[in-house]
Design a protein around this motif. Sequence first.
Motif, PDB file in Angstrom:
ATOM      1  N   GLY A  98       0.858  -1.195   0.000  1.00  0.00           N
ATOM      2  CA  GLY A  98       0.000   0.000   0.000  1.00  0.00           C
ATOM      3  C   GLY A  98       0.886   1.235   0.000  1.00  0.00           C
ATOM      4  N   THR A  99       0.492   2.264   0.759  1.00  0.00           N
ATOM      5  CA  THR A  99       1.267   3.515   0.785  1.00  0.00           C
ATOM      6  C   THR A  99       2.721   3.250   1.172  1.00  0.00           C
ATOM      7  N   VAL A 100       2.920   2.592   2.326  1.00  0.00           N
ATOM      8  CA  VAL A 100       4.285   2.419   2.850  1.00  0.00           C
ATOM      9  C   VAL A 100       5.037   1.342   2.065  1.00  0.00           C
TER      10      VAL A 100
ATOM     11  N   VAL B   5       0.262  -9.347  -0.931  1.00  0.00           N
ATOM     12  CA  VAL B   5      -0.851  -8.389  -1.026  1.00  0.00           C
ATOM     13  C   VAL B   5      -2.170  -9.142  -0.842  1.00  0.00           C
ATOM     14  N   ARG B   6      -3.256  -8.366  -0.765  1.00  0.00           N
ATOM     15  CA  ARG B   6      -4.572  -8.990  -0.636  1.00  0.00           C
ATOM     16  C   ARG B   6      -5.150  -9.298  -2.017  1.00  0.00           C
ATOM     17  N   SER B   7      -4.918  -8.367  -2.954  1.00  0.00           N
ATOM     18  CA  SER B   7      -5.520  -8.542  -4.277  1.00  0.00           C
ATOM     19  C   SER B   7      -4.452  -8.454  -5.372  1.00  0.00           C
TER      20      SER B   7
ATOM     21  N   PRO C 138      -4.226  -2.210  -9.594  1.00  0.00           N
ATOM     22  CA  PRO C 138      -3.096  -1.579 -10.284  1.00  0.00           C
ATOM     23  C   PRO C 138      -2.050  -1.133  -9.257  1.00  0.00           C
ATOM     24  N   ARG C 139      -0.771  -1.286  -9.589  1.00  0.00           N
ATOM     25  CA  ARG C 139       0.311  -0.946  -8.658  1.00  0.00           C
ATOM     26  C   ARG C 139       1.184   0.144  -9.253  1.00  0.00           C
ATOM     27  N   ALA C 140       1.761   0.979  -8.388  1.00  0.00           N
ATOM     28  CA  ALA C 140       2.610   2.074  -8.867  1.00  0.00           C
ATOM     29  C   ALA C 140       4.048   1.616  -9.072  1.00  0.00           C
TER      30      ALA C 140
ATOM     31  N   GLU D  67      -4.615  -8.504  13.133  1.00  0.00           N
ATOM     32  CA  GLU D  67      -4.467  -9.846  12.563  1.00  0.00           C
ATOM     33  C   GLU D  67      -4.804  -9.788  11.086  1.00  0.00           C
ATOM     34  N   PRO D  68      -4.077 -10.512  10.256  1.00  0.00           N
ATOM     35  CA  PRO D  68      -3.064 -11.519  10.566  1.00  0.00           C
ATOM     36  C   PRO D  68      -1.653 -10.958  10.825  1.00  0.00           C
ATOM     37  N   ALA D  69      -1.509  -9.605  10.924  1.00  0.00           N
ATOM     38  CA  ALA D  69      -0.150  -9.045  11.055  1.00  0.00           C
ATOM     39  C   ALA D  69       0.585  -9.633  12.265  1.00  0.00           C
TER      40      ALA D  69
ATOM     41  N   THR E 297       8.876  -3.479  11.154  1.00  0.00           N
ATOM     42  CA  THR E 297       7.441  -3.191  11.089  1.00  0.00           C
ATOM     43  C   THR E 297       7.166  -1.702  11.266  1.00  0.00           C
ATOM     44  N   ALA E 298       6.083  -1.245  10.609  1.00  0.00           N
ATOM     45  CA  ALA E 298       5.622   0.141  10.780  1.00  0.00           C
ATOM     46  C   ALA E 298       4.343   0.146  11.616  1.00  0.00           C
ATOM     47  N   ASN E 299       4.027  -1.022  12.188  1.00  0.00           N
ATOM     48  CA  ASN E 299       2.706  -1.241  12.771  1.00  0.00           C
ATOM     49  C   ASN E 299       2.666  -0.932  14.273  1.00  0.00           C
TER      50      ASN E 299
ATOM     51  N   LEU F 239      -4.078  11.839   0.559  1.00  0.00           N
ATOM     52  CA  LEU F 239      -2.618  11.992   0.548  1.00  0.00           C
ATOM     53  C   LEU F 239      -1.892  10.799   1.175  1.00  0.00           C
ATOM     54  N   GLY F 240      -2.649   9.816   1.668  1.00  0.00           N
ATOM     55  CA  GLY F 240      -2.031   8.596   2.214  1.00  0.00           C
ATOM     56  C   GLY F 240      -1.546   8.748   3.643  1.00  0.00           C
ATOM     57  N   TYR F 241      -2.001   9.804   4.359  1.00  0.00           N
ATOM     58  CA  TYR F 241      -1.556  10.004   5.744  1.00  0.00           C
ATOM     59  C   TYR F 241      -2.391   9.175   6.722  1.00  0.00           C
TER      60      TYR F 241
ATOM     61  N   GLY G  57       5.737  13.101   9.493  1.00  0.00           N
ATOM     62  CA  GLY G  57       5.254  12.010  10.346  1.00  0.00           C
ATOM     63  C   GLY G  57       4.472  10.948   9.612  1.00  0.00           C
ATOM     64  N   ALA G  58       4.196  11.146   8.344  1.00  0.00           N
ATOM     65  CA  ALA G  58       3.426  10.158   7.585  1.00  0.00           C
ATOM     66  C   ALA G  58       3.685  10.408   6.105  1.00  0.00           C
ATOM     67  N   GLY G  59       3.182   9.489   5.278  1.00  0.00           N
ATOM     68  CA  GLY G  59       3.366   9.605   3.832  1.00  0.00           C
ATOM     69  C   GLY G  59       4.348   8.557   3.338  1.00  0.00           C
ATOM     70  N   ALA G  60       4.223   8.239   2.047  1.00  0.00           N
ATOM     71  CA  ALA G  60       4.952   7.108   1.470  1.00  0.00           C
ATOM     72  C   ALA G  60       6.473   7.245   1.595  1.00  0.00           C
TER      73      ALA G  60
ATOM     74  N   ALA H 184       8.505   9.403   3.277  1.00  0.00           N
ATOM     75  CA  ALA H 184       9.074   9.596   4.617  1.00  0.00           C
ATOM     76  C   ALA H 184       9.069   8.283   5.392  1.00  0.00           C
ATOM     77  N   THR H 185       7.963   7.576   5.322  1.00  0.00           N
ATOM     78  CA  THR H 185       7.864   6.332   6.106  1.00  0.00           C
ATOM     79  C   THR H 185       8.786   5.274   5.518  1.00  0.00           C
ATOM     80  N   ALA H 186       8.886   5.258   4.183  1.00  0.00           N
ATOM     81  CA  ALA H 186       9.796   4.306   3.527  1.00  0.00           C
ATOM     82  C   ALA H 186      11.239   4.562   3.958  1.00  0.00           C
TER      83      ALA H 186
HETATM   84  N1  LIG Z   1       0.534   5.653   5.658  1.00  0.00           N
HETATM   85  C1  LIG Z   1       1.449   6.218   6.428  1.00  0.00           C
HETATM   86  O1  LIG Z   1       1.831   7.382   6.245  1.00  0.00           O
HETATM   87  C2  LIG Z   1       2.036   5.449   7.556  1.00  0.00           C
HETATM   88  C3  LIG Z   1       1.630   4.173   7.852  1.00  0.00           C
HETATM   89  N2  LIG Z   1       2.203   3.491   8.880  1.00  0.00           N
HETATM   90  C4  LIG Z   1       1.806   2.117   9.160  1.00  0.00           C
HETATM   91  O2  LIG Z   1       2.224   1.302   8.063  1.00  0.00           O
HETATM   92  C5  LIG Z   1       1.324   0.214   7.900  1.00  0.00           C
HETATM   93  C6  LIG Z   1       0.801   0.210   6.472  1.00  0.00           C
HETATM   94  O3  LIG Z   1       0.117   1.413   6.235  1.00  0.00           O
HETATM   95  P1  LIG Z   1      -0.311   1.845   4.753  1.00  0.00           P
HETATM   96  O4  LIG Z   1       0.746   1.523   3.799  1.00  0.00           O
HETATM   97  O5  LIG Z   1      -0.774   3.256   4.885  1.00  0.00           O
HETATM   98  O6  LIG Z   1      -1.577   0.880   4.523  1.00  0.00           O
HETATM   99  P2  LIG Z   1      -2.351   0.572   3.161  1.00  0.00           P
HETATM  100  O7  LIG Z   1      -3.759   0.292   3.559  1.00  0.00           O
HETATM  101  O8  LIG Z   1      -2.075   1.634   2.160  1.00  0.00           O
HETATM  102  O9  LIG Z   1      -1.653  -0.776   2.622  1.00  0.00           O
HETATM  103  C7  LIG Z   1      -1.846  -2.021   3.241  1.00  0.00           C
HETATM  104  C8  LIG Z   1      -1.251  -3.087   2.319  1.00  0.00           C
HETATM  105  O10 LIG Z   1      -1.297  -4.342   2.979  1.00  0.00           O
HETATM  106  C9  LIG Z   1      -2.020  -5.291   2.192  1.00  0.00           C
HETATM  107  N3  LIG Z   1      -2.844  -6.071   3.131  1.00  0.00           N
HETATM  108  C10 LIG Z   1      -3.587  -5.621   4.162  1.00  0.00           C
HETATM  109  N4  LIG Z   1      -4.189  -6.647   4.779  1.00  0.00           N
HETATM  110  C11 LIG Z   1      -3.837  -7.750   4.099  1.00  0.00           C
HETATM  111  C12 LIG Z   1      -4.152  -9.138   4.252  1.00  0.00           C
HETATM  112  N5  LIG Z   1      -4.961  -9.567   5.219  1.00  0.00           N
HETATM  113  N6  LIG Z   1      -3.607 -10.032   3.377  1.00  0.00           N
HETATM  114  C13 LIG Z   1      -2.792  -9.595   2.390  1.00  0.00           C
HETATM  115  N7  LIG Z   1      -2.432  -8.304   2.200  1.00  0.00           N
HETATM  116  C14 LIG Z   1      -2.974  -7.397   3.047  1.00  0.00           C
HETATM  117  C15 LIG Z   1      -2.876  -4.482   1.242  1.00  0.00           C
HETATM  118  O11 LIG Z   1      -3.068  -5.267   0.066  1.00  0.00           O
HETATM  119  P3  LIG Z   1      -3.869  -4.686  -1.215  1.00  0.00           P
HETATM  120  O12 LIG Z   1      -2.972  -3.610  -1.766  1.00  0.00           O
HETATM  121  O13 LIG Z   1      -3.963  -5.849  -2.122  1.00  0.00           O
HETATM  122  O14 LIG Z   1      -5.162  -4.182  -0.669  1.00  0.00           O
HETATM  123  C16 LIG Z   1      -1.989  -3.261   0.997  1.00  0.00           C
HETATM  124  O15 LIG Z   1      -1.075  -3.517  -0.024  1.00  0.00           O
HETATM  125  C17 LIG Z   1       0.252   0.404   8.968  1.00  0.00           C
HETATM  126  O16 LIG Z   1       0.601  -0.360  10.106  1.00  0.00           O
HETATM  127  C18 LIG Z   1       0.323   1.884   9.283  1.00  0.00           C
HETATM  128  O17 LIG Z   1      -0.116   2.184  10.589  1.00  0.00           O
HETATM  129  C19 LIG Z   1       3.207   4.033   9.650  1.00  0.00           C
HETATM  130  C20 LIG Z   1       3.664   5.293   9.391  1.00  0.00           C
HETATM  131  C21 LIG Z   1       3.084   6.119   8.352  1.00  0.00           C
END
Ligand SMILES: NC(=O)C1=CN([C@@H]2O[C@H](COP(=O)(O)OP(=O)(O)OC[C@H]3O[C@@H](n4cnc5c(N)ncnc54)[C@H](OP(=O)(O)O)[C@@H]3O)[C@@H](O)[C@H]2O)C=CC1
Length: 454
Positions: A11-13, A41-43, A47-49, A81-83, A99-101, A183-185, A316-319, A321-323
């Motif tokens: 996802g974003t991160v 990933v889940r799906s 489309p992916r960047a 869960e399942p994280a 982990t960022a979780n 903005l993905g925050y 503090g957030a965003g693709a 910076a967090t990466a």
């Molecule tokens: N966004 C931010 O700025 C920040 C985020 N974080 C933390 O980073 C983590 C990720 O955040 P973020 O990137 O924003 O989240 P997103 O919702 O953008 O991305 C989550 C990703 O995980 C995949 N995913 C989620 N659940 C499952 C599952 N059950 N099985 C398989 N794949 C799964 C999704 O798959 P699919 O793409 O197929 O849906 C997606 O690719 C979180 O813990 C968040 O708190 C920390 C700091 C900043």
Amino acid sequence: MGVKLGILGLGTVGTGTVQLLQDKTGRHPLLQEIEICRVGVRSLDKPRAVELSTDVVTTDLEAIVNDPAVDIIVEVMGGLEPARSLILKALSNGKHVVTANKAVIARFGAEIFTTANQAGVYVMLEAAVGGGIPVIQPLKQSLSVNRIQAVTGIVNGTTNYILTRMQTEGSNFSDVLADAQHLGYAEADPTADVDGLDAADKIAILASLGFGGRINLKDVYTEGIRQVSKTDIAYAEKLGFVIKLLAIAKRITSSEEDRETRGYGDAQKFYLSPLSVRVHPTLVPKAHPLASINGVYNAILVEGEPIGQVMFFGPGAGAGATASAVTSDILNLAASLKSQKVSTDNQSKIGSLNPLLACGHHEYSQIVPMAELITRFYARFLTNDQPGVIGKLGTCFGNYGVSLESIVQTGFQGELAEIVVVTHDVREGNFRQALAEIESLEAVESIPSLLRVL
Ligand SMILES: NC(=O)C1=CN([C@@H]2O[C@H](COP(=O)(O)OP(=O)(O)OC[C@H]3O[C@@H](n4cnc5c(N)ncnc54)[C@H](OP(=O)(O)O)[C@@H]3O)[C@@H](O)[C@H]2O)C=CC1
Ligand SMILES: N[C@@H](CC=O)C(=O)O
Ligand code: NA
């Protein structure tokens, strides 16, 4: 030999991390040795960047954490869960985890760190607090010799972005939230941001690193920003404050303990003294360093002895910076893998864990109840516009030892007069008793706002 990554989430991160790892020129040379082996990933249809070959991307996340070829699992999928189970499985399989979780770490940190230590591997979490700002490693390493007295932060980018735009543009809460999501925050469920839960997870993590005791999340008083109105933002401005969602962890010393510990003659007592750990919207004096932190920026002010004050500031957030934080953790692990002697037996791996990279787990910290907190308050009252109301408020406050710093009546809401007070430091329990008495006054229609003042 390269270091092989299994990334859970794109996802974003996750996307930001893959982008960074696919663009290595001009960055640390050790990045050249890091290889993205699998991405979960889940799906598969989304489309992916980023471009990744189809045999790398999978929906079978279990297979990634069980893959013997993978050295490091990067958990950026979020949720509990399942994280949690995937992290525990990866650790049991002898893989390091990045982990960022913060939600998982704040709730299951003890179980996760115990499993990691038993397996002789590391859990790295720089991205979990303050996004790209280095604050976890500084607390674990560079500041670890200090006696920490307070950690005060703006640790949620979404709410800081919302409050900043409400203040500068007079914007409406829901429109700005939609922008923060775009903005993905924001978290997948932005309630975690808006209701202060994300900040509570983060301050629990910072407090346990800073003060050395585990924090039970249910002891963290948590209030979000839904009730912060444009009216209060405007009054705060007139009175010389800005409203920020602060996460605060502070060591509380009674006056007796204070005398003994100010000289730090009895360090043990200092470490055992209780903490106040809380998240709430706060009036911050405009001259305070946290008052000027705007937009998605976060800042964490650490106060300790002998360092004094140190403030960490950044996105503090965003693709991207967090990466940056996630990838630095990966790099740290890669460096340690490289320098580690190849060891097959677990016992020698445990012995070789660097205590400044690993996370310990300790006794629970004692948290003081909010009624015992000593703080200043801001309160807004709607009253009948009649002579003597201010006097009646003053009497009720006086009955409970609440001393007022300022009291102003500048506005009206329809027929009702609007009275705003700021108190001196007061015990929260006393202030609330005074409010209960004020609420029962016939002349008082309502108390629409009650906020703490830094
Ligand atoms: N966004 C931010 O700025 C920040 C985020 N974080 C933390 O980073 C983590 C990720 O955040 P973020 O990137 O924003 O989240 P997103 O919702 O953008 O991305 C989550 C990703 O995980 C995949 N995913 C989620 N659940 C499952 C599952 N059950 N099985 C398989 N794949 C799964 C999704 O798959 P699919 O793409 O197929 O849906 C997606 O690719 C979180 O813990 C968040 O708190 C920390 C700091 C900043
Ligand atoms: N939703 C969080 C993302 C980073 O942790 C925030 O807004 O700060
Ligand atoms: Na960080």
